[in-house]
Design an enzyme around this catalytic site. Structure first.
Site, PDB file in Angstrom:
ATOM      1  N   LYS A 206      25.540  41.643  33.824  1.00 39.96           N
ATOM      2  CA  LYS A 206      25.764  40.362  33.781  1.00 39.96           C
ATOM      3  C   LYS A 206      26.997  39.570  34.345  1.00 39.96           C
ATOM      4  CE  LYS A 206      27.520  37.318  31.092  1.00 39.96           C
ATOM      5  NZ  LYS A 206      27.855  36.132  32.207  1.00 39.96           N
ATOM      6  N   GLY A 258      37.397  41.078  31.798  1.00 41.00           N
ATOM      7  CA  GLY A 258      37.374  39.677  31.416  1.00 41.00           C
ATOM      8  C   GLY A 258      38.653  39.257  30.717  1.00 41.00           C
ATOM      9  N   SER A 259      38.653  38.155  29.914  1.00 37.32           N
ATOM     10  CA  SER A 259      39.695  37.793  29.142  1.00 37.32           C
ATOM     11  C   SER A 259      40.052  38.652  27.972  1.00 37.32           C
ATOM     12  CB  SER A 259      39.646  36.440  28.754  1.00 37.32           C
ATOM     13  OG  SER A 259      38.523  36.110  27.811  1.00 37.32           O
ATOM     14  N   THR A 260      41.215  38.771  27.550  1.00 42.40           N
ATOM     15  CA  THR A 260      41.535  39.479  26.111  1.00 42.40           C
ATOM     16  C   THR A 260      40.923  38.867  24.835  1.00 42.40           C
ATOM     17  OG1 THR A 260      43.640  40.171  27.162  1.00 42.40           O
ATOM     18  CG2 THR A 260      43.467  40.202  24.838  1.00 42.40           C
ATOM     19  N   GLY A 263      37.312  40.145  25.022  1.00 45.30           N
ATOM     20  CA  GLY A 263      37.326  41.593  24.912  1.00 45.30           C
ATOM     21  C   GLY A 263      37.443  41.934  23.396  1.00 45.30           C
ATOM     22  N   GLU A 280      38.688  46.197  30.086  1.00 43.39           N
ATOM     23  CA  GLU A 280      39.633  45.969  31.328  1.00 43.39           C
ATOM     24  C   GLU A 280      40.000  44.423  31.223  1.00 43.39           C
ATOM     25  OE1 GLU A 280      41.582  44.696  34.033  1.00 43.39           O
ATOM     26  OE2 GLU A 280      39.800  45.023  35.370  1.00 43.39           O
ATOM     27  N   CYS A 314      43.681  40.130  37.839  1.00 39.71           N
ATOM     28  CA  CYS A 314      44.020  40.559  36.534  1.00 39.71           C
ATOM     29  C   CYS A 314      45.232  41.246  36.738  1.00 39.71           C
ATOM     30  CB  CYS A 314      42.891  41.421  35.731  1.00 39.71           C
ATOM     31  SG  CYS A 314      42.467  42.633  37.067  1.00 39.71           S
ATOM     32  N   GLU A 411      48.882  34.701  30.359  1.00 35.14           N
ATOM     33  CA  GLU A 411      48.155  35.042  31.871  1.00 35.14           C
ATOM     34  C   GLU A 411      47.821  33.604  32.133  1.00 35.14           C
ATOM     35  OE1 GLU A 411      44.326  37.041  31.813  1.00 35.14           O
ATOM     36  OE2 GLU A 411      45.083  38.295  33.295  1.00 35.14           O
TER      37      GLU A 411
HETATM   38  P1  NAI Z   1      35.583  35.281  30.011  1.00 42.34           P
HETATM   39  O1  NAI Z   1      36.406  36.437  29.390  1.00 42.34           O
HETATM   40  O2  NAI Z   1      35.358  34.202  29.053  1.00 42.34           O
HETATM   41  O3  NAI Z   1      34.563  35.859  30.847  1.00 42.34           O
HETATM   42  C1  NAI Z   1      34.406  37.012  31.535  1.00 42.34           C
HETATM   43  C2  NAI Z   1      32.920  37.275  31.163  1.00 42.34           C
HETATM   44  O4  NAI Z   1      32.579  37.466  29.855  1.00 42.34           O
HETATM   45  C3  NAI Z   1      31.986  36.050  31.856  1.00 42.34           C
HETATM   46  O5  NAI Z   1      30.964  36.935  32.607  1.00 42.34           O
HETATM   47  C4  NAI Z   1      31.471  35.538  30.575  1.00 42.34           C
HETATM   48  O6  NAI Z   1      30.301  34.856  30.784  1.00 42.34           O
HETATM   49  C5  NAI Z   1      31.356  36.769  29.679  1.00 42.34           C
HETATM   50  N1  NAI Z   1      31.630  36.399  28.193  1.00 42.34           N
HETATM   51  C6  NAI Z   1      32.094  35.289  27.655  1.00 42.34           C
HETATM   52  N2  NAI Z   1      32.022  35.312  26.488  1.00 42.34           N
HETATM   53  C7  NAI Z   1      31.547  36.186  25.937  1.00 42.34           C
HETATM   54  C8  NAI Z   1      31.064  37.088  24.769  1.00 42.34           C
HETATM   55  N3  NAI Z   1      31.180  36.556  23.558  1.00 42.34           N
HETATM   56  N4  NAI Z   1      30.391  38.263  24.789  1.00 42.34           N
HETATM   57  C9  NAI Z   1      30.287  38.693  26.104  1.00 42.34           C
HETATM   58  N5  NAI Z   1      30.421  38.235  27.108  1.00 42.34           N
HETATM   59  C10 NAI Z   1      31.013  37.206  27.186  1.00 42.34           C
HETATM   60  O7  NAI Z   1      36.847  34.638  30.883  1.00 42.34           O
HETATM   61  P2  NAI Z   1      36.795  33.047  31.459  1.00 42.34           P
HETATM   62  O8  NAI Z   1      36.775  32.142  30.169  1.00 42.34           O
HETATM   63  O9  NAI Z   1      35.963  32.980  32.789  1.00 42.34           O
HETATM   64  O10 NAI Z   1      38.446  32.946  31.797  1.00 42.34           O
HETATM   65  C11 NAI Z   1      39.220  32.805  30.979  1.00 42.34           C
HETATM   66  C12 NAI Z   1      40.696  33.445  31.150  1.00 42.34           C
HETATM   67  O11 NAI Z   1      40.609  34.645  31.106  1.00 42.34           O
HETATM   68  C13 NAI Z   1      41.309  33.281  32.543  1.00 42.34           C
HETATM   69  O12 NAI Z   1      42.118  32.034  32.490  1.00 42.34           O
HETATM   70  C14 NAI Z   1      42.112  34.451  32.795  1.00 42.34           C
HETATM   71  O13 NAI Z   1      43.187  34.344  32.320  1.00 42.34           O
HETATM   72  C15 NAI Z   1      41.330  35.593  32.073  1.00 42.34           C
HETATM   73  N6  NAI Z   1      40.554  36.387  32.731  1.00 42.34           N
HETATM   74  C16 NAI Z   1      40.871  37.786  33.179  1.00 42.34           C
HETATM   75  C17 NAI Z   1      40.288  38.475  33.965  1.00 42.34           C
HETATM   76  C18 NAI Z   1      40.673  39.781  34.440  1.00 42.34           C
HETATM   77  O14 NAI Z   1      39.932  40.409  35.283  1.00 42.34           O
HETATM   78  N7  NAI Z   1      41.508  40.460  33.647  1.00 42.34           N
HETATM   79  C19 NAI Z   1      38.945  38.073  34.565  1.00 42.34           C
HETATM   80  C20 NAI Z   1      38.621  36.584  34.197  1.00 42.34           C
HETATM   81  C21 NAI Z   1      39.227  35.766  33.407  1.00 42.34           C
END
Ligand code: NAI
Ligand code: MG
Length: 501
Positions: A206, A258-260, A263, A280, A314, A411
């Site tokens: 996804k 994605g976000s902590t 995660g 990650e 990240c 972050e």
């Molecule tokens: P997010 O963690 O919500 O999104 C990442 C992915 O997870 C997306 O595909 C989203 O649709 C999916 N997702 C969201 N909620 C989920 C759930 N409950 N179960 C399974 N999948 C889910 O990140 P978001 O809201 O886009 O960004 C928020 C903050 O996260 C950013 O401001 C940044 O600080 C951090 N971030 C860190 C990343 C990294 O590579 N470490 C990448 C993206 C965001």
């Protein structure tokens, strides 16, 4: 060994004046990549079981270009029923085809994907920059190249797993549910799919809701590569879709970047199940600059490490720890260099800083910067002209930052650098490690022995010395502490998708 800086008159000039001076000297004529030959369809369905299927909910959502706010396409919103279909398709594909293939033949399919990515590199780079806002020189020279390299690298492992883990009988896990973010949409898809496929698993992936297009183009590529139906399924949607995927009882392996926050939620959701998981997550990396460092080289590394790709990385070097004696020179050089950064059209080959990925992310960056000012740090933003439409944020540094400030701890995921100073290597290490994250770090010094001494004491998954953000598929990547666990890349990355004795 302290580098002494000549006190040029420019150092006393206000930064704005410098910007004008440098800005005019460095102007290039616009050189935009033409998107004419790129075909983005008005609507994308779900790629399940080798077929493009309308979503059960009949719902679609828009994906826009963050640099123009124009709608690029609309994509299907998968619900729990679609996820169930996708996981079933992946299971059937695993039982019927993928687990029965000779490893060498599995490898050939993975090679084929790599070659097809190379053939379509230009189109993929353009779409990546349109959908996510990153500069074309990033998507063209980094994202797409690395994505192809990743498939190429893991293809080579497909028939050599017994050598990777001698005597440990490596076996595929089954169906992998993979959820990826918006900062490296195609590359993260490659990081997830390549090792999973090479080790003999089938996948449901996804992409993030703001950047689904290159994953959908990848689905088309996979279709053209004739992979058996259901080996790779690509489902679009937002958080609820991701939650349905990772929570599906027939998923054997969850891989998330994605976000902590999310995660942690995923880890809770699957606690008690037999699912294998790798996470990650976020980072708050420190670039440590010693006074004996090659400063101009360090400046390029710091600038690239936080401002290129809008800090949507990240492992971005979002904190700068600079030895006190070198701080005035480093800060002056940083401001000078910031004044020459070109912000604007992501499709322009000269652009250094593109658009912020979404309005939400822009608001988050603004809010954190406002907190920095409120908490007493001093802000300097590069005086860039901002395009009228789209989401933009000027490269910004904060000086006078203390450890308790939110901008030093949280972050930001934007082009914002928090600068702190230190006097001894021990203090640098303590400050660098004083964070809940531990993904990456950078060390800048003339002394190899000092690099090693510091690197051994940093709690970070990746430590770069006299360079930053360098990647190779053969090199493992992953975090300590709240940056997650498990490794992607290299031989270690295979282990995330295998059971071994
Ligand atoms: P997010 O963690 O919500 O999104 C990442 C992915 O997870 C997306 O595909 C989203 O649709 C999916 N997702 C969201 N909620 C989920 C759930 N409950 N179960 C399974 N999948 C889910 O990140 P978001 O809201 O886009 O960004 C928020 C903050 O996260 C950013 O401001 C940044 O600080 C951090 N971030 C860190 C990343 C990294 O590579 N470490 C990448 C993206 C965001
Ligand atoms: Mg988009």
């Amino acid at each position: 060994m302290v580098t002494t800086e000549p006190k040029e008159s420019a150092a006393k000039k206000p930064a704005n004046e410098l910007a004008i001076q440098f800005g005019s000297a460095w102007e290039y004529a616009p050189a935009p990549e033409t998107p004419d030959h790129v075909k983005i369809e008005p609507r994308y369905e779900l790629f399940i079981g080798g077929k493009w299927q309308a979503p059960h909910s009949k719902k679609y959502f828009d994906t826009i270009s963050p640099s123009t706010e124009e709608k690029l396409s609309e994509v299907a919103e998968a619900d729990a029923t679609d996820i169930d279909n996708a996981v079933k398709a992946a299971r059937v594909a695993y039982e019927k085809y993928w687990s029965k293939l000779r490893p060498i033949d599995r490898g050939k399919y993975v090679y084929r994907i790599s070659r097809a990515l190379q053939e379509k590199a230009r189109e993929l780079a353009i779409v990546e920059s349109m959908d996510g806002g990153k500069p074309i020189k990033e998507s063209r020279d980094f994202d797409v190249v690395q994505a192809a390299a990743h498939f190429f690298y893991y293809a080579g492992w497909a028939d050599k797993l017994a050598y990777a883990f001698p005597g440990r009988n490596p076996r595929a896990l089954g169906v992998a549910g993979q959820v990826i973010p918006w900062n490296f949409p195609l590359l993260m898809a490659a990081w997830k799919l390549a090792p999973a496929l090479a080790t003999g698993n089938t996948c449901v992936l996804k992409p993030a809701e703001t950047t689904p297009l290159t994953a959908l183009l990848l689905a088309k590529i996979i279709e053209e590569c004739d992979l058996p139906p259901g080996v790779v399924n690509i489902v679009t949607g937002a958080g609820a879709t991701g939650a349905a995927l990772v929570g599906h009882p027939d998923v054997d392996k969850v891989a998330f970047t994605g976000s902590t926050d999310v995660g942690k939620r995923i880890q809770k959701a699957i606690a008690g199940s037999k699912k294998k998981i790798t996470l990650e997550l976020g980072g708050k990396a420190a670039n440590i600059v010693f006074a004996d460092a090659p400063l101009d080289q360090a400046i390029e590394g710091i600038i690239g490490g936080i401002f290129f790709n809008q800090g949507h990385v990240c492992c971005a070097g979002s904190r700068l720890l600079v030895e006190e004696s070198a701080a005035p020179a480093v800060i002056r050089k940083l401001k000078d260099r910031m004044a020459t950064l070109r912000l604007g059209d992501p499709l322009d080959k000269n652009t250094d800083v593109g658009a912020i990925n979404s309005k939400m992310q822009l608001e988050k960056i603004r809010e954190l910067c406002a907190s920095g000012e409120k908490e007493g740090a001093e802000r300097f933003s590069a005086p860039c002209a901002m395009p009228k439409r789209g989401y933009w944020f000027a490269p910004t540094i904060f000086t006078g930052v203390s450890q308790s400030h939110r901008i030093a701890r949280e972050e930001i995921f934007g082009p914002v650098l928090a600068v702190q100073t230190f006097r001894t290597p021990e203090e640098a290490i303590e400050k660098a490690n004083n964070t809940m994250y531990g993904l990456s770090a950078g060390i800048w010094t003339d002394k190899g022995s000092k690099s090693f001494w510091v690197a051994q004491r940093l709690k970070a998954g990746v430590v770069w010395a006299n360079t930053y953000n360098k990647f190779d598929p053969s090199s493992p990547f992953g975090g300590f502490k709240e940056s997650g666990f498990g490794r992607e890349g290299g031989r270690q990355g295979l282990l995330a998708y295998l059971e071994v004795d």
